[in-house]
Design an enzyme around this catalytic site. Structure first.
Site, mmCIF file in Angstrom:
data_model
loop_
_atom_site.group_PDB
_atom_site.id
_atom_site.type_symbol
_atom_site.label_atom_id
_atom_site.label_comp_id
_atom_site.label_asym_id
_atom_site.label_seq_id
_atom_site.Cartn_x
_atom_site.Cartn_y
_atom_site.Cartn_z
ATOM 1 N N ALA A 429 0.968 -1.363 0.027
ATOM 2 C CA ALA A 429 -0.080 0.034 -0.032
ATOM 3 C C ALA A 429 0.936 1.364 -0.049
ATOM 4 O O ALA A 429 0.635 1.915 -1.012
ATOM 5 C CB ALA A 429 -0.936 -0.005 1.299
ATOM 6 N N ARG A 466 -6.613 -0.792 -1.810
ATOM 7 C CA ARG A 466 -5.589 0.382 -1.162
ATOM 8 C C ARG A 466 -4.302 0.252 -1.870
ATOM 9 O O ARG A 466 -3.614 1.295 -1.928
ATOM 10 C CB ARG A 466 -5.374 0.241 0.140
ATOM 11 N N ASP A 527 5.787 -3.930 6.475
ATOM 12 C CA ASP A 527 4.601 -4.237 7.396
ATOM 13 C C ASP A 527 4.964 -5.037 8.438
ATOM 14 O O ASP A 527 4.141 -5.316 9.231
ATOM 15 C CB ASP A 527 3.547 -4.827 6.501
ATOM 16 N N CYS A 583 -0.987 -21.846 30.175
ATOM 17 C CA CYS A 583 -2.225 -22.353 30.723
ATOM 18 C C CYS A 583 -3.480 -21.535 30.844
ATOM 19 O O CYS A 583 -4.412 -22.224 30.738
ATOM 20 C CB CYS A 583 -1.660 -22.326 32.342
#
Length: 1012
Positions: A429, A466, A527, A583
């Site tokens: 982009a 975009r 990115d 956990c």
């Protein structure tokens, strides 16, 4: 209401949301003026997905337009700008109806639109059409750029409702306790800060005991600390028992706007964006009005760098100020506006165009806070730092595509731009927007110039919204090659080479010392942080400037790195996204993010890691031995998975022979995960369990689960089986089906083994407990099972008869591959186990796919700011005050433009250094033999008056006082210590010294040792 194309709008949907996009889908927008600024706004609005865009322009294309209008070509000279732009604009987004209007603006035309944007317009038109739009409820925006200055104005009417002020996901927190008091105190669990602020309104859900809170309206809170806040009077409510979630309530608000003719006189409506320029921006408010008066009288803009025109403009500003009464006029800014008003600069149009298009989106959708109501921006620091008298002739039009830029910077600077050699990393982009700007300004477009762009990715459908250089016919092609071809069409003079290399140590054979030393600068459109840090290190190593930018939805940042003047991007900062404890994932989830990560881990384990382990076992005779080296617990899990994947179901394994076997496996897996495992957990920790201190075990962030009972008529239950069975079939190359009725028939015949919870199972409560158990010796039963597995897997006949498996790589953007089907179903079933609100597919894809929200407006604005800094770099600006680092949030009109930080200094033996200072040493001076380590130490002593006591190459200590190494060449010492050859492309070794004079110093200048 038409359906939203989620594949195309995928990343934008995470910025705006479905409701806002639906509202935009009914909006008709007019953009008047198709010069550089108008086409930038139209491009961004069309990509965003409104119903229709009409572009209006009466004018004919002239040379100056080509400086920033990226859809006009030399062949369009003399033709109507709107008509020539139409085909390219329409191709951006086939879902938006795009038309042109080549006649003048009039009232009848404007009444067809919900939003009207004027660019390149007169003040008389702005007032006239502004009043018309205000009286008819049409949202009205004015955007203008002149040279290095820009202006933006919004009027959204008397009552404009903002449905979501900032677009942030509502904050939520889990409750530990609530007091019966006036006011009541809410204490949140301590696994993370609650994140609320004073005055926030919240709602409560799932509160046990004090259930009155679940049914009352939004409550305003007052913060006490990071984990607690006070609410209303709770003294008459029931006693709090356990549980509960508190969630921010986002409220709409109504804003009032003045029409332009009134707003001109109101300085309270100026939104500041650079707090060092408050008086300048107030002055620009008058200067833009004065410019309209000048044009009305002279029928032209001021001539480039004309002193007499500048004085005339200044006189009009002074006259206007007799009414405005500004205490301080920035007269230099007025003169510079006059000098450069004929300029038409692509980077400034990209920035103002990005902002203006975002305001259009706000007007159409009610999403985000609009500009109230004026914004001025300037980048006058781009002008030469030394205010020498400039000859007017250097700035006159040449009849070239760069005339709009020459009017500001002159022809000599244009030639310098064309000679530049730049390296762009990333053609996504921001990369597309940068390449567009590079083409328009002529960066590297001369005989000596060159742009090298690299990007390893291929174009996907979700990119098209975009990454505006790509079209649907480009899907599947390399980004860098398609982007390079597109900008060559914009400017045929561009010299651009496209690569597909990932930027990492493996590509240093291509991007070596000679490559970097031949560059004038580097631009990063990456990115991820790791790649940025690596590229930054290479730029520091070779003393090259770096332009860096990034976006996250409506937020963006830019950084300029100038050798010896600013700090660099620097090492990776510690991640702000905290890893979820194992956990929590395994037994105690309490947020949808936990169940989605658990589902993603299940996917990776079942459909990727186990098949990969099977293939490794079949190819590598040492696999079992290597696996046993990882500890008994891990070896049991891995080898058990390999064995069961190789043995048929009839022999006690899990290898399917048919599609029916795949469905059977999926049904049994459902039972294990969503019933048996939960029953086992509740056997170990019953619902009424209390801790050693007498408190309920299941409280705070520990949500008490309940087992699910399989129902083939429950959509989520069946969706899990369909996805799991198909994915299981894929790893064995067995074809499946999506037909629910056919799968239900198979399910009727599936035998689900009965299950009884065991008292011997240990469930870990903390991460440390889990780690401790891993270190412990396995018991006799586990050792026996391991030996048994080793025996079974050592059978020669097993390998000869076994078949390879087909691991699956997770791909979030293909809705037909069952990947997201599995994740969504598994996550929501586990969420149901723990009474966590489920997430829809869209939200699940964002979280599990780790999608970065993105929108074209922010991308355009960020790339524009980066290229304004590029002007300064190419001119060679030496004052740190000339440069700007930017943080912006277009959702809330938040702009921080600040001076970059200077590099940190450190001292060695009384001398001051920064990270940019290094000791460059030629290993073979004058074609002689390579210097020895002893000669290197002597050279540093003579040249810098420092005595080296130790030397590091990476993590290896190549010298720590060993005199026997003095006679070896430096490269031989490196080879000997690292036990590896130096790659042929490696021209420079980075050696980190420690000096006798300052042995305790953590920092020292790097010795850059040139091998040839």
């Amino acid at each position: 209401m038409s359906e939203i194309d989620e594949g195309f709008y995928s990343r934008q949907l995470y910025v705006l949301g479905h409701e806002a996009m639906h509202r935009m889908g009914s909006a008709n927008v007019l953009v008047a003026g198709m010069r550089g600024l108008g086409v930038e706004i139209a491009k961004n609005v069309i990509l965003s997905g409104v119903r229709s865009v009409t572009v209006q322009d009466e004018g004919q294309t002239v040379w100056r337009d080509l400086s920033s209008q990226f859809f006009l070509k030399e062949s369009h000279l003399g033709q109507n700008r709107a008509k020539c732009s139409l085909q390219q604009l329409s191709a951006l987004n086939p879902r938006v109806s795009v038309s042109e209007h080549t006649g003048p603006l009039n009232e009848e035309l404007l009444l067809n639109f919900q939003v009207v944007v004027l660019t390149d317009s007169s003040l008389d038109d702005q007032k006239h059409f502004g009043n018309l739009c205000h009286s008819h409820g049409i949202k009205f925006i004015v955007a203008d750029t002149k040279g290095l200055c820009g202006q933006l104005f919004c009027d959204f009417g008397e009552k404009f409702e903002v449905l979501d002020k900032d677009g942030e996901i509502p904050i939520s927190a889990m409750i530990q306790n609530i007091t019966k008091d006036n006011p009541g105190m809410v204490i949140c669990t301590d696994d993370q800060n609650h994140g609320f602020s004073d005055g926030t309104k919240v709602s409560f859900s799932e509160v046990h005991g004090m259930s009155e809170l679940n049914s009352i309206g939004p409550v305003e809170i007052k913060i006490c600390d990071s984990y607690s806040f006070s609410i209303c009077d709770t003294s008459a409510f029931s006693q709090y028992e356990r549980g509960g979630v508190v969630t921010e309530v986002k409220e709409s608000c109504v804003l009032m706007f003045k029409q332009l003719s009134e707003a001109l006189l109101d300085y309270e409506l100026l939104k500041m964006n650079d707090f060092g320029k408050v008086s300048r921006h107030k002055t620009l408010h008058l200067a833009f009005q004065a410019l309209h008066s000048f044009v009305k009288k002279e029928q032209r803009l001021p001539d480039p760098w004309s002193q007499s025109d500048a004085e005339s403009l200044l006189a009009i500003v002074r006259e206007l100020n007799t009414v405005a009464k500004l205490e301080q006029l920035d007269e230099a800014a007025v003169r510079n506006l006059s000098f450069t008003a004929q300029g038409d600069l692509a980077p400034l149009n990209a920035f103002i165009g990005g902002l203006a298009a975002q305001e259009v989106i706000k007007a159409c959708s009610g999403k985000f806070t609009p500009l109230q109501q004026w914004l001025y921006f300037d980048a006058l620091e781009c002008l030469p730092e030394e205010e020498d008298q400039l000859a007017e002739g250097l700035f006159s039009p040449r009849g070239t595509r760069y005339d709009g830029q020459i009017a500001v910077f002159g022809s000599a600077f244009q030639e310098k731009l064309e000679r530049q050699k730049y390296f762009l990393v990333g053609a996504g982009a921001i990369g597309c927007e940068l390449l567009k700007n590079f083409a328009l300004i002529g960066l590297g477009a001369g005989e000596e110039g060159k742009i090298t762009v690299t990007d390893m990715d291929f174009i996907e459908r979700s990119n098209l919204n975009r990454q505006f250089l790509f079209r649907s016919q480009d899907i599947g092609k390399p980004k860098s090659e398609v982007a390079a071809k597109a900008v060559r069409e914009m400017n045929p003079q561009m010299k651009i080479t496209a690569h597909m290399h990932r930027l990492d140590p493996d590509s240093e054979r291509v991007y070596d010392y000679n490559f970097f030393m031949g560059l004038d600068g580097v631009a990063a459109a990456l990115d991820n942080v790791e790649a940025r840090v690596y590229l930054d290190g290479r730029c520091v190593q070779h003393q090259k400037s770096l332009l860096e930018g990034g976006t996250l939805g409506s937020k963006g940042h830019t950084l300029v790195v100038v050798p010896h003047l600013t700090e660099s991007y620097g090492p990776a900062k510690s991640s702000s996204t905290n890893a979820i404890p194992l956990c929590t994932l395994k037994n105690f989830p309490h947020r949808i993010e936990h169940t989605l990560q658990w589902a993603r881990d299940q996917f990776e384990g079942l459909f990727k890691q186990t098949p990969e382990n099977v293939n490794l076992f079949l190819r590598d005779g040492r696999f079992v031995e290597l696996t046993l080296g990882h500890g008994d617990a891990e070896a049991l899990e891995v080898l058990g998975g390999v064995w069961s994947s190789l043995f048929n179901m009839k022999d006690g394994g899990e290898r399917p022979a048919s599609w029916e076997d795949c469905v059977s496996w999926a049904r049994c897996k459902w039972e294990t995960l969503f019933n048996n495992d939960i029953r086992q957990l509740l056997h170990c920790f019953p619902p009424k369990e209390v801790t050693a201190t007498g408190l309920p075990f299941w409280s705070g962030s520990k949500r008490c689960p309940h087992p699910l009972t399989f129902d083939p008529n429950n959509n989520t239950h069946l969706e899990y089986v369909i996805a799991a069975a198909n994915l299981y079939g894929q790893i064995y190359r067995i074809n499946g089906t999506r037909q629910p009725d056919s799968i239900r028939q198979i399910l009727e015949k599936v035998h689900v083994p009965s299950f009884t919870p065991k008292s011997t199972v240990k469930i870990h409560l903390t991460e440390s407990e889990m780690q401790e158990d891993k270190k412990k010796e396995s018991d006799n039963a586990e050792k026996f099972r391991l030996e048994e597995l080793k025996g079974k897997l050592s059978s020669p006949s097993l390998k000869s008869s076994a078949r390879e498996m087909y691991p699956i790589d997770f791909e979030k953007d293909d809705d037909t591959n069952f990947h997201m089907d599995y994740i969504v179903a598994a996550s929501n079933l586990r969420a149901e186990n723990y009474d966590i609100p489920a997430a829809d597919r869209h939200q699940s894809k964002r979280i599990a796919g780790r999608i970065i929200p993105a929108i074209a407006t922010t991308t355009a604005a960020v790339a524009g700011l980066m290229c304004l800094e590029l002007y300064k770099l190419v001119q060679g600006h030496e004052k740190i005050s000339s440069y700007r680092t930017a943080y912006i949030n277009l959702a809330v009109q938040y702009f921080v433009m600040s001076q970059p930080c200077r590099p940190q200094q450190f001292t060695v033996a009384g001398e001051k250094y920064t990270m940019w200072d290094d000791f460059l040493v030629e290993g073979r001076r004058g074609g002689q033999q390579e210097m020895t380590l002893g000669e290197l130490l002597q050279y540093i002593k003579e040249r810098y008056n420092l005595n080296v006591c130790s030397l590091f190459y990476g993590t290896a200590i190549i010298y720590n006082g060993q005199k026997e190494r003095h006679k070896q060449s430096v490269s031989d010492v490196v080879r000997m210590v690292t036990r590896a050859d130096i790659p042929p492309h490696k021209k420079m070794l980075d050696l980190i010294p420690s000096f006798i004079e300052d042995e305790d110093s953590d920092l020292a200048p790097t010795i850059r040792y040139l091998l040839q």
